[in-house]
Motif scaffolding. Structure first.
Motif, PDB file in Angstrom:
ATOM      1  N   MET A  12      16.398 -10.695   5.592  1.00  0.00           N
ATOM      2  CA  MET A  12      15.926  -9.306   5.468  1.00  0.00           C
ATOM      3  C   MET A  12      15.545  -9.015   4.026  1.00  0.00           C
ATOM      4  N   VAL A  13      14.406  -8.404   3.838  1.00  0.00           N
ATOM      5  CA  VAL A  13      13.973  -8.023   2.497  1.00  0.00           C
ATOM      6  C   VAL A  13      14.891  -6.929   1.975  1.00  0.00           C
ATOM      7  N   ASN A  14      15.412  -7.102   0.762  1.00  0.00           N
ATOM      8  CA  ASN A  14      16.267  -6.098   0.148  1.00  0.00           C
ATOM      9  C   ASN A  14      15.412  -5.140  -0.652  1.00  0.00           C
ATOM     10  N   ASN A  15      15.283  -3.929  -0.148  1.00  0.00           N
ATOM     11  CA  ASN A  15      14.418  -2.951  -0.806  1.00  0.00           C
ATOM     12  C   ASN A  15      15.211  -1.754  -1.331  1.00  0.00           C
ATOM     13  N   GLU A  16      16.536  -1.905  -1.504  1.00  0.00           N
ATOM     14  CA  GLU A  16      17.387  -0.782  -1.848  1.00  0.00           C
ATOM     15  C   GLU A  16      17.041  -0.203  -3.205  1.00  0.00           C
ATOM     16  N   ASP A  17      16.694  -1.041  -4.159  1.00  0.00           N
ATOM     17  CA  ASP A  17      16.467  -0.574  -5.512  1.00  0.00           C
ATOM     18  C   ASP A  17      14.986  -0.420  -5.830  1.00  0.00           C
ATOM     19  N   GLN A  18      14.134  -0.488  -4.807  1.00  0.00           N
ATOM     20  CA  GLN A  18      12.707  -0.404  -5.036  1.00  0.00           C
ATOM     21  C   GLN A  18      12.147   0.868  -4.424  1.00  0.00           C
ATOM     22  N   ARG A  19      10.921   1.192  -4.823  1.00  0.00           N
ATOM     23  CA  ARG A  19      10.205   2.235  -4.115  1.00  0.00           C
ATOM     24  C   ARG A  19       9.938   1.754  -2.694  1.00  0.00           C
ATOM     25  N   PRO A  20       9.809   2.663  -1.730  1.00  0.00           N
ATOM     26  CA  PRO A  20       9.632   2.239  -0.339  1.00  0.00           C
ATOM     27  C   PRO A  20       8.302   1.520  -0.118  1.00  0.00           C
ATOM     28  N   TYR A  21       8.180   0.927   1.064  1.00  0.00           N
ATOM     29  CA  TYR A  21       6.948   0.258   1.449  1.00  0.00           C
ATOM     30  C   TYR A  21       6.016   1.244   2.159  1.00  0.00           C
ATOM     31  N   ALA A  22       4.712   0.994   2.082  1.00  0.00           N
ATOM     32  CA  ALA A  22       3.725   1.738   2.860  1.00  0.00           C
ATOM     33  C   ALA A  22       3.076   0.794   3.849  1.00  0.00           C
ATOM     34  N   ILE A  23       2.960   1.244   5.084  1.00  0.00           N
ATOM     35  CA  ILE A  23       2.239   0.523   6.133  1.00  0.00           C
ATOM     36  C   ILE A  23       1.018   1.369   6.478  1.00  0.00           C
ATOM     37  N   VAL A  24      -0.174   0.750   6.464  1.00  0.00           N
ATOM     38  CA  VAL A  24      -1.411   1.511   6.627  1.00  0.00           C
ATOM     39  C   VAL A  24      -2.280   0.838   7.691  1.00  0.00           C
ATOM     40  N   ALA A  25      -2.779   1.642   8.638  1.00  0.00           N
ATOM     41  CA  ALA A  25      -3.641   1.098   9.685  1.00  0.00           C
ATOM     42  C   ALA A  25      -4.829   2.025   9.906  1.00  0.00           C
ATOM     43  N   ILE A  26      -5.975   1.451  10.308  1.00  0.00           N
ATOM     44  CA  ILE A  26      -7.185   2.267  10.506  1.00  0.00           C
ATOM     45  C   ILE A  26      -7.891   1.959  11.823  1.00  0.00           C
ATOM     46  N   THR A  27      -7.276   1.111  12.669  1.00  0.00           N
ATOM     47  CA  THR A  27      -7.876   0.820  13.968  1.00  0.00           C
ATOM     48  C   THR A  27      -6.845   1.043  15.068  1.00  0.00           C
ATOM     49  N   LYS A  28      -7.312   1.159  16.299  1.00  0.00           N
ATOM     50  CA  LYS A  28      -6.428   1.423  17.435  1.00  0.00           C
ATOM     51  C   LYS A  28      -5.364   0.341  17.583  1.00  0.00           C
ATOM     52  N   HIS A  29      -5.789  -0.922  17.605  1.00  0.00           N
ATOM     53  CA  HIS A  29      -4.822  -2.006  17.768  1.00  0.00           C
ATOM     54  C   HIS A  29      -3.927  -2.135  16.529  1.00  0.00           C
ATOM     55  N   GLY A  30      -4.532  -1.912  15.374  1.00  0.00           N
ATOM     56  CA  GLY A  30      -3.737  -1.962  14.158  1.00  0.00           C
ATOM     57  C   GLY A  30      -2.645  -0.906  14.156  1.00  0.00           C
ATOM     58  N   VAL A  31      -2.948   0.292  14.632  1.00  0.00           N
ATOM     59  CA  VAL A  31      -1.946   1.364  14.708  1.00  0.00           C
ATOM     60  C   VAL A  31      -0.798   0.967  15.628  1.00  0.00           C
ATOM     61  N   GLU A  32      -1.127   0.344  16.751  1.00  0.00           N
ATOM     62  CA  GLU A  32      -0.078  -0.086  17.682  1.00  0.00           C
ATOM     63  C   GLU A  32       0.889  -1.063  17.003  1.00  0.00           C
ATOM     64  N   LYS A  33       0.343  -2.039  16.299  1.00  0.00           N
ATOM     65  CA  LYS A  33       1.183  -3.013  15.596  1.00  0.00           C
ATOM     66  C   LYS A  33       1.934  -2.355  14.434  1.00  0.00           C
ATOM     67  N   ALA A  34       1.258  -1.451  13.741  1.00  0.00           N
ATOM     68  CA  ALA A  34       1.868  -0.789  12.592  1.00  0.00           C
ATOM     69  C   ALA A  34       3.044   0.084  13.027  1.00  0.00           C
ATOM     70  N   ARG A  35       2.931   0.745  14.160  1.00  0.00           N
ATOM     71  CA  ARG A  35       4.033   1.572  14.666  1.00  0.00           C
ATOM     72  C   ARG A  35       5.253   0.703  14.986  1.00  0.00           C
ATOM     73  N   THR A  36       5.011  -0.453  15.554  1.00  0.00           N
ATOM     74  CA  THR A  36       6.114  -1.377  15.837  1.00  0.00           C
ATOM     75  C   THR A  36       6.787  -1.821  14.540  1.00  0.00           C
ATOM     76  N   LEU A  37       5.974  -2.188  13.565  1.00  0.00           N
ATOM     77  CA  LEU A  37       6.525  -2.648  12.290  1.00  0.00           C
ATOM     78  C   LEU A  37       7.297  -1.530  11.595  1.00  0.00           C
ATOM     79  N   HIS A  38       6.768  -0.328  11.626  1.00  0.00           N
ATOM     80  CA  HIS A  38       7.436   0.813  10.997  1.00  0.00           C
ATOM     81  C   HIS A  38       8.825   1.030  11.587  1.00  0.00           C
ATOM     82  N   ARG A  39       8.950   0.841  12.878  1.00  0.00           N
ATOM     83  CA  ARG A  39      10.243   1.014  13.549  1.00  0.00           C
ATOM     84  C   ARG A  39      11.240  -0.061  13.127  1.00  0.00           C
ATOM     85  N   LEU A  40      10.745  -1.247  12.802  1.00  0.00           N
ATOM     86  CA  LEU A  40      11.625  -2.383  12.512  1.00  0.00           C
ATOM     87  C   LEU A  40      11.889  -2.599  11.028  1.00  0.00           C
TER      88      LEU A  40
END
Length: 371
Positions: free
Chosen positions: A1-29
């Protein structure tokens, strides 16, 4: 697992329908991630899930992304990301790690700041979470060898300069003779348990031992200040790492200023030929854990202030016990036993020096033999 406790958060960005579907899954995990996608793909639960939507060109958001986030994951084509990020690039020590994932989530590609920005590690984590193939092209990662700019980073080691990182890295990946001189610090820095250290690396326990060796590059790990001759011999094509191995035990009179405390620290370190960058923490007695001067010095350099009770200090060996100190504190000594207890050793490098209102002792952690 990536340790991101001491860092600024990550951004996940999507601009297509299928990309949004995958991005939502990743955001949850993926913990500590913020998800952005175009408003036209709204599902109705965005407010509940703290998903940020936008209209217009994603290019306009890139400057803020670079400022706000330590890692950026784009479900956008690689070429488009390259064009949008190009005007914002500064330096590999400052730029965020960037990962690009294709529209179907088949491949995750480490694009920018693979080592220092953490993109390589993030790429592997993203790939694991969405079952994609990780694409990492950094030579040291592909070859499973030493990443020069990351060696010891997980232990808190610091590089004194990035000037020679590129030529030294070239020697490492081109399998030229490389001397690894380790005088202190954690020994378990090799990152690949399934592979032995390659033959072109030669290990030495001191600069004296390596003096006559032939090598093309040097990885030097030490808490000591170098002489001019040592610098010329080993840093012509070498990098210097400072492991956190020095513990300072400090006692002081109430109200001693930070200026005086730091002045004594600097003077003693210079006399002992020790690097300030290798200080791990300061140790003292609980009576001094609220001492403003000590706290100010620790805050200035990011050092932890560790405090022990009189009973804990009295359990430690001391070169000299003081009845006077005992009458005032309940401990027979402060600086020496505090340094020893914090470092986890029984012998100090420097038992005790008193200067003005400050008493200081030095101990080295026992990661390797310091004889």
């Amino acid at each position: 697992m990536v340790n991101n406790e001491d860092q600024r958060p990550y951004a996940i960005v999507a601009i297509t329908k299928h990309g949004v579907e995958k991005a939502r899954t990743l955001h949850r995990l993926l913990p500590a991630s913020h998800l952005y996608y175009m408003e036209k793909f709204a599902c109705g639960d965005e407010k509940e899930l703290d998903i940020r939507m936008f209209t217009g060109s994603v290019r306009l958001l890139f400057p803020d992304f670079f400022k706000q986030y330590s890692g950026l994951i784009f479900f956008i084509s690689l070429g488009a990301v390259v064009r949008m990020m190009a005007p914002l690039l500064q330096d590999k020590k400052l730029d965020p790690g960037i990962v690009v994932v294709d529209d179907r989530g088949k491949h995750a590609i480490s694009v920018l700041s693979g080592h220092l920005g953490g993109a390589n590690e993030l790429t592997r984590e993203v790939s694991r979470l969405i079952d994609a193939h990780a694409v990492v092209t950094t030579a040291s990662d592909v070859q499973k060898t030493i990443p020069v700019d990351l060696l010891g980073r997980k232990f808190g080691w610091t590089l004194t300069s990035f000037e020679k990182v590129t030529p030294v890295s070239a020697s490492v990946v081109n399998e030229e003779p490389v001397a690894i001189i380790q005088e202190s610090g954690e020994k378990n820095w090799w990152m690949y348990p399934d592979k032995t250290l390659p033959d072109h690396f030669q290990l030495y326990s001191s600069m004296k031992e390596a003096w006559e060796a032939d090598f093309k590059a040097v990885l030097l790990i030490t808490h000591r200040l170098l002489s001019k001759a040592e610098e010329e011999r080993f840093l012509t094509n070498g990098v210097l790492y400072r492991p956190k191995t020095i513990v300072l035990g400090i006692g002081c009179n109430r109200g001693t200023s930070a200026t005086e405390i730091e002045s004594v620290i600097d003077k003693v370190l210079m006399e002992q030929e020790l690097a300030k960058a290798s200080i791990r923490n300061i140790a003292t007695i609980t009576l001094k854990q609220d001492e403003e001067g000590l706290l100010e010095v620790c805050n200035k350099y990011g050092w932890e202030l560790v405090a022990y009770t009189p009973e804990e200090l009295n359990e430690m060996p001391m070169s000299e016990k003081s009845d006077t100190v005992y009458r005032y504190t309940g401990a027979y000594g402060v600086s020496e036993p505090a340094a020893l207890r914090s470092a986890g050793v029984t012998k100090p490098l420097l038992a005790k020096v008193k200067s003005g209102n400050v008493t200081i002792s030095i101990a080295l952690t026992n990661d390797i033999d310091h004889k």
